[in-house]
Design a protein around this motif. Sequence first.
Motif, PDB file in Angstrom:
ATOM      1  N   LEU A  26     -29.942 -19.248 -11.913  1.00 47.00           N
ATOM      2  CA  LEU A  26     -29.928 -18.620 -13.109  1.00 47.00           C
ATOM      3  C   LEU A  26     -30.599 -19.895 -14.119  1.00 47.00           C
ATOM      4  O   LEU A  26     -30.333 -20.987 -13.955  1.00 47.00           O
ATOM      5  CB  LEU A  26     -28.489 -18.837 -13.734  1.00 47.00           C
ATOM      6  CG  LEU A  26     -28.185 -17.752 -15.091  1.00 47.00           C
ATOM      7  CD1 LEU A  26     -28.731 -16.341 -14.773  1.00 47.00           C
ATOM      8  CD2 LEU A  26     -26.848 -18.055 -15.450  1.00 47.00           C
ATOM      9  N   GLY A  27     -31.445 -19.410 -14.972  1.00 45.79           N
ATOM     10  CA  GLY A  27     -32.273 -20.198 -15.826  1.00 45.79           C
ATOM     11  C   GLY A  27     -33.664 -20.342 -15.275  1.00 45.79           C
ATOM     12  O   GLY A  27     -34.710 -20.875 -15.897  1.00 45.79           O
ATOM     13  N   MET A  28     -33.991 -19.929 -14.160  1.00 41.72           N
ATOM     14  CA  MET A  28     -35.165 -19.666 -13.570  1.00 41.72           C
ATOM     15  C   MET A  28     -36.171 -18.531 -14.180  1.00 41.72           C
ATOM     16  O   MET A  28     -35.542 -17.609 -14.417  1.00 41.72           O
ATOM     17  CB  MET A  28     -35.384 -19.805 -12.143  1.00 41.72           C
ATOM     18  CG  MET A  28     -34.955 -21.137 -11.291  1.00 41.72           C
ATOM     19  SD  MET A  28     -35.024 -20.957  -9.606  1.00 41.72           S
ATOM     20  CE  MET A  28     -34.614 -22.318  -8.968  1.00 41.72           C
ATOM     21  N   SER A  29     -37.456 -18.945 -14.483  1.00 40.48           N
ATOM     22  CA  SER A  29     -38.245 -17.979 -14.941  1.00 40.48           C
ATOM     23  C   SER A  29     -38.599 -17.070 -13.701  1.00 40.48           C
ATOM     24  O   SER A  29     -38.556 -17.455 -12.473  1.00 40.48           O
ATOM     25  CB  SER A  29     -39.570 -18.602 -15.525  1.00 40.48           C
ATOM     26  OG  SER A  29     -40.376 -19.368 -14.614  1.00 40.48           O
ATOM     27  N   LEU A  30     -39.539 -15.960 -14.140  1.00 42.56           N
ATOM     28  CA  LEU A  30     -40.086 -14.998 -12.950  1.00 42.56           C
ATOM     29  C   LEU A  30     -41.063 -15.862 -12.050  1.00 42.56           C
ATOM     30  O   LEU A  30     -40.898 -15.865 -10.833  1.00 42.56           O
ATOM     31  CB  LEU A  30     -40.756 -13.821 -13.617  1.00 42.56           C
ATOM     32  CG  LEU A  30     -41.321 -12.833 -12.655  1.00 42.56           C
ATOM     33  CD1 LEU A  30     -40.454 -12.330 -11.497  1.00 42.56           C
ATOM     34  CD2 LEU A  30     -42.006 -11.686 -13.246  1.00 42.56           C
TER      35      LEU A  30
END
Length: 357
Positions: A26-30
């Motif tokens: 959670l918190g990671m970009s695509l």
Amino acid sequence: MSSIPTSPSQLPANQQTPASAQKPLLGMSLPQLQEWVQQQGQPIYRAQQLHQWLYEKGVHSLSDITVFPKSWRAEIADVPVGRSQIFHRSVAPDKTVKYLLQLEDGQIIETVGMPTEKRLTVCVSSQVGCAMACDFCATGKSGFQRHLKIHEIVDQVLTVQADFGRRVSHVVFMGMGEPLLNLEAVLPAVRCLNQDVGIAARSLTISTVGIRGRIRQLAQEKLQATLAVSLHAPNQQLRQELIPSAKHYPLEALMQECREYVQTTKRRLSFEYTLLAEYNDRPEHAAQLARLLRGFQCHVNLIPYNPIPEVAYKRPDQQRIDRFQQALQERHVAVSVRYSRGLEADAACGQLRTRQS
């Protein structure tokens, strides 16, 4: 933002990282998720599926992502998503909901969901506790424990969104903690809430009592989020009595940094001013505040004090509130009164603490 978790299969046996020790997703970009799924030996399109299940469906465990092959789900079941657990939930008569969320290390933070017919606003915390020790604020009475991580901030919004069953429209960093002391997590969390969760940048507000140099640093990020500066007093002496950290950051220096922020970002500032009966709500205080803000591109939010048991401050009556607001308006200061929600559930501004109401 810190590096993407490395797949255990790509490390020598003696260097493999247990799934439970990996960085939460959670918190990671695509793009980061694309890199992660490829490191796992999966096709890149799995990243889009993962992104959807993280930010739209709010999944708590990778094993619940039914579009993934069963064999891969079993393999990554212990990779942490980064979700909290609701430890306690209370509802005020105005439908405001206060959540005590339990984090992975057992710490408790507070988050507030504030619904209206057209909006759902989440008041998020950026730290466990707070080191600023503002005299009228409940959070400061409990002291500071630690900074929140990126996933712990984003999780608060997803938790409220799921509980209400509707999309969050606005987020305010006005919960526990001082956001500008935790920019390492707050800045990427703001970008994640905007780009991944899908909340409009101008519907995000970062609040601060003022940390030397940090408003200038924030200006360089050129965010479209709103900056709200908590003044609570129109002069240095009174402000130091309310906000201990103010003695290290004179009001004149704070206002200069705020002017630089407006010049750099071309964005209007908000100033928060908690009204304490017969303490900072007199006509002369309004006149001082108007002089302080003269020529400023700003808006003042007046917040009638929300009582806590530890101190003797009182909430001003409506006549005093109206008189203070009128005094500012007569001096051409843009001003409104913000009546806090969730007062009966101890979920209003200045009342947040890690205990059940």
